[in-house]
Design an enzyme around this catalytic site. Structure first.
Site, PDB file in Angstrom:
ATOM      1  N   SER A 214       0.761  -1.238   0.000  1.00 47.62           N
ATOM      2  CA  SER A 214       0.000   0.000   0.000  1.00 47.62           C
ATOM      3  C   SER A 214       0.794   1.291   0.000  1.00 47.62           C
ATOM      4  CB  SER A 214      -0.917   0.013   1.211  1.00 47.62           C
ATOM      5  OG  SER A 214      -0.141  -0.067   2.370  1.00 47.62           O
ATOM      6  N   THR A 215       2.006   1.279   0.483  1.00 48.08           N
ATOM      7  CA  THR A 215       2.661   2.573   0.692  1.00 48.08           C
ATOM      8  C   THR A 215       4.133   2.531   0.292  1.00 48.08           C
ATOM      9  OG1 THR A 215       1.228   2.852   2.614  1.00 48.08           O
ATOM     10  CG2 THR A 215       3.039   4.398   2.397  1.00 48.08           C
TER      11      THR A 215
END
Lengths: 247, 46
Positions: A214-215
């Site tokens: 996600s990041t």
């Protein structure tokens, strides 16, 4: 004879309708196979459905002994092919620093002479990361919970995140030390780094891939001015995040 | 059966029935596409 032909035609039409409605009903509330090709990625694979696939994969892998494994993937194959796509990218000419990942530039923070450029990836973004500039890879580290438990606890954007595994690639550049931090949260440790320590890398070169993560955080000296707005979308290897003027 | 000739014709389905089923199916598919691609009150409610 004619009667039979008419009946056959009618039955065929009713059968087609029944098949269409059956597919619609079985896919509901998600889009059925008939309208799927007409929809954009976000509508074709709604977030809730992707989350369900991720959870199911995790549960299946947990039953097999390792929830973080990628042995069992319950993502539908068309989504998985889209998710793992790896398009070519052309870095713009000039000395600028480019985005390390596709996604939304969500947070910007400065602390102890380091600035953090946080790019949040959605399920529909390209998940291949790229080097923001030329440099020498000096270290590749795996990190567990320590980022949120320790050094990262003051970073507000990660305070509520579960970060089971991260990979941190340290890059020595002409502007100082850069770190590119790949973080997963939802379906865990699918982090690949394509280079080894000691490698000389070029701007825009493939750095790694997050599978269901996600990041990405780019850490660089806080003296480097940013040229992107918070909330803007960035493209790995192409969007210039800084003109890269040396302090 | 006589009172249901509109449905069952004379040993076949009535075209009325077939056309209604086809139109109904098309309506459902088109409506499904519409609310997925347009930000309407209904799609938000859904």
């Amino acid at each position: 004879m004619k009667r039979r032909r008419v009946l056959l035609a009618q039955l065929s039409l009713l059968g087609l309708c029944a098949a269409a409605l059956l597919q619609f009903g079985m896919s509901f509330p998600y889009p059925g196979p008939l309208i799927r090709p007409l929809l954009g990625p976000r509508e074709r694979w709604p977030e809730q459905q992707v989350r369900e696939w991720a959870v199911r994969s995790r549960e299946e892998n947990a039953r097999r002994g390792n929830p973080e494994s990628t042995d069992a993937l319950h993502f539908r194959s068309d989504f998985w092919a889209y998710f793992t796509r790896d398009p070519e990218r052309t870095p713009p000419p000039g000395p600028g620093i480019v985005a390390p990942a596709d996604g939304l530039f969500r947070f910007h923070d400065k602390s102890d002479g380091v600035q953090f450029v946080v790019v949040a990836l959605s399920f529909w973004d390209v998940h291949v990361q790229r080097f923001p500039c030329d440099g020498l890879v000096t270290k590749i580290e795996d990190q567990g919970d320590s980022f949120t438990d320790g050094e990262g606890e003051n970073l507000i954007y990660l305070a509520e995140k579960v970060c089971p595994v991260q990979k941190v690639v340290t890059l020595q550049t002409e502007w100082g030390e850069f770190k590119i931090r790949l973080i997963t949260s939802i379906s865990a440790t699918r982090l690949k780094v394509f280079v080894a320590e000691g490698a000389r890398v070029k701007k825009g070169q493939r750095l790694g891939q997050i599978l269901a993560g996600s990041t990405v955080v780019l850490e660089m000296p806080s003296s480097i001015p940013l040229s992107i707005e918070l909330g803007s979308r960035v493209v790995a290897g192409e969007t210039v995040v800084s003109g890269g003027k040396s302090p | 059966m006589k009172q249901h000739r509109w449905l069952w014709g004379d040993g076949r389905f009535s075209w009325v029935l077939v056309v209604w089923v086809v139109l109904g199916t098309l309506f459902i598919l088109v409506f499904d596409y519409y609310w997925r691609t347009n930000d309407t009150e209904f799609s938000r409610f859904w």
